[in-house]
Design a protein around this motif. Structure first.
Motif, PDB file in Angstrom:
ATOM      1  N   GLY A 195       0.701  -1.316  -0.040  1.00 49.82           N
ATOM      2  CA  GLY A 195       0.099  -0.061  -0.053  1.00 49.82           C
ATOM      3  C   GLY A 195       0.802   1.278  -0.127  1.00 49.82           C
ATOM      4  N   SER A 196       1.989   1.320   0.646  1.00 48.17           N
ATOM      5  CA  SER A 196       3.032   2.697   0.723  1.00 48.17           C
ATOM      6  C   SER A 196       3.556   2.730  -0.471  1.00 48.17           C
ATOM      7  N   LEU A 197       3.637   1.667  -1.268  1.00 45.88           N
ATOM      8  CA  LEU A 197       4.279   2.017  -2.529  1.00 45.88           C
ATOM      9  C   LEU A 197       3.629   2.742  -3.784  1.00 45.88           C
ATOM     10  N   ARG A 198       2.287   2.940  -3.227  1.00 48.40           N
ATOM     11  CA  ARG A 198       1.429   3.699  -4.230  1.00 48.40           C
ATOM     12  C   ARG A 198       1.415   5.138  -3.483  1.00 48.40           C
ATOM     13  N   ASP A 199       2.059   6.066  -4.670  1.00 54.12           N
ATOM     14  CA  ASP A 199       2.289   7.404  -3.861  1.00 54.12           C
ATOM     15  C   ASP A 199       0.992   8.054  -3.987  1.00 54.12           C
ATOM     16  N   SER A 200       0.012   7.908  -4.733  1.00 57.41           N
ATOM     17  CA  SER A 200      -1.215   8.412  -4.999  1.00 57.41           C
ATOM     18  C   SER A 200      -2.091   7.986  -4.075  1.00 57.41           C
ATOM     19  N   PRO A 201      -2.790   9.100  -3.134  1.00 56.47           N
ATOM     20  CA  PRO A 201      -3.855   8.661  -2.289  1.00 56.47           C
ATOM     21  C   PRO A 201      -5.242   8.020  -2.945  1.00 56.47           C
TER      22      PRO A 201
ATOM     23  N   VAL B 254      11.110   0.470 -10.225  1.00 55.24           N
ATOM     24  CA  VAL B 254      10.141   1.254 -11.070  1.00 55.24           C
ATOM     25  C   VAL B 254      10.506   2.540 -11.519  1.00 55.24           C
ATOM     26  N   SER B 255      10.079   3.072 -12.708  1.00 54.82           N
ATOM     27  CA  SER B 255      10.228   4.525 -13.145  1.00 54.82           C
ATOM     28  C   SER B 255       8.773   4.847 -13.853  1.00 54.82           C
ATOM     29  N   ASP B 256       8.084   5.399 -13.105  1.00 57.16           N
ATOM     30  CA  ASP B 256       6.617   5.623 -13.609  1.00 57.16           C
ATOM     31  C   ASP B 256       6.125   7.070 -13.183  1.00 57.16           C
ATOM     32  N   VAL B 257       7.147   7.962 -12.834  1.00 57.57           N
ATOM     33  CA  VAL B 257       6.975   9.379 -12.045  1.00 57.57           C
ATOM     34  C   VAL B 257       5.695   9.889 -12.936  1.00 57.57           C
ATOM     35  N   GLY B 258       5.444   9.865 -14.511  1.00 58.37           N
ATOM     36  CA  GLY B 258       4.303  10.126 -15.325  1.00 58.37           C
ATOM     37  C   GLY B 258       3.047   9.844 -14.711  1.00 58.37           C
ATOM     38  N   ALA B 259       3.055   8.562 -14.574  1.00 62.86           N
ATOM     39  CA  ALA B 259       1.857   7.822 -14.082  1.00 62.86           C
ATOM     40  C   ALA B 259       1.449   8.126 -12.688  1.00 62.86           C
ATOM     41  N   ILE B 260       2.368   8.458 -11.922  1.00 62.10           N
ATOM     42  CA  ILE B 260       2.228   8.799 -10.468  1.00 62.10           C
ATOM     43  C   ILE B 260       1.665  10.207 -10.577  1.00 62.10           C
ATOM     44  N   MET B 261       2.182  11.121 -11.405  1.00 62.25           N
ATOM     45  CA  MET B 261       1.560  12.525 -11.277  1.00 62.25           C
ATOM     46  C   MET B 261       0.018  12.605 -12.091  1.00 62.25           C
ATOM     47  N   ALA B 262      -0.252  11.822 -13.062  1.00 62.65           N
ATOM     48  CA  ALA B 262      -1.499  11.607 -13.693  1.00 62.65           C
ATOM     49  C   ALA B 262      -2.536  11.216 -12.769  1.00 62.65           C
TER      50      ALA B 262
END
Length: 223
Positions: A89-95, A201-209
């Motif tokens: 759960g903590s790996l997911r940056d987006s609430p 992982v390298s999905d900063v764009g996905a996290i921002m979206a």
């Protein structure tokens, strides 16, 4: 493949997956994804290096630990699952995505309870990857099939969302689903052998979206 896996992957499974876009809606509205090529690039990127790879790699470990908990109903095994739950759960940056993971996990665990496959103490406050792994244990589905199914279902949900966001059409969506199969199979085989705690992982764009989705003026999908 067992028929039970098809039931798990069915879009009619009452877990609410259809109501989330995981950032895709924001990408479409901001013209980052606008046709079948950019959509497939998004899907391919997430399958290759997105946070979903860590979750998929965890499935086999979760199935083993959940089976131990079910067999022994000992608090030490429950604590292992709770640690997985906290870590994943903590790996997911987006609430927003953390909320999605909780809702879908609880919905699937409740469904499994209704199908006479409860966890010890009818526990259901666990996130989606753990619920998915428990379904594999209950239905006696192989680890590789569960990993492939996890990735396949994610792609199918993204394409389902894309049908409502883009001028795509069901035939093109099916072509993209077929196009993704080779990568799904290769990634599943690779991830099955990996330690999820050593994957980068390298999905900063996905996290921002995903984080920006809640700020949209109007939305089709839940945040």
């Amino acid at each position: 493949m067992k028929l039970e896996l098809l039931q798990l992957m069915s879009p009619s499974l009452p877990i609410g997956a259809f109501s989330y876009s995981e950032g895709l809606e924001w990408l479409v509205q901001n013209k980052k994804v606008y046709d079948e090529t950019t959509l497939f690039n998004w899907i391919e990127s997430e399958l290759s290096r997105g946070q979903i790879t860590i979750e998929a790699s965890s499935i086999s470990h979760l199935m083993r630990d959940l089976a131990n908990w079910s067999d022994h109903t000992d608090v030490q095994y429950k604590l292992i699952i709770e640690e997985w739950n906290s870590w994943l759960g903590s790996l997911r940056d987006s609430p927003e995505v953390r909320s999605q993971q909780k809702q879908m996990g609880e919905s699937l665990l409740q469904l499994l309870i209704d199908l006479d496959h409860p966890l010890p103490d009818h526990e259901k406050k666990l996130i989606w990857p753990i619920a998915w792994a428990w379904a594999g244990v209950c239905l006696d589905i192989t680890q590789i099939d569960m990993v492939e199914g996890y990735l396949y279902s994610w792609v199918a949900n993204q394409l389902s969302a894309a049908l409502r966001l883009l001028s795509l059409g069901p035939t093109k969506a099916q072509k993209l689903q077929k196009k993704s199969l080779v990568l799904i199979k290769s990634q599943a085989s690779y991830l099955l052998e990996q330690n999820p705690k050593e994957i980068w992982v390298s999905d900063v764009g996905a996290i921002m979206a995903q984080q920006s989705h809640v700020e949209l003026y109007s939305r089709l999908f839940r945040s």
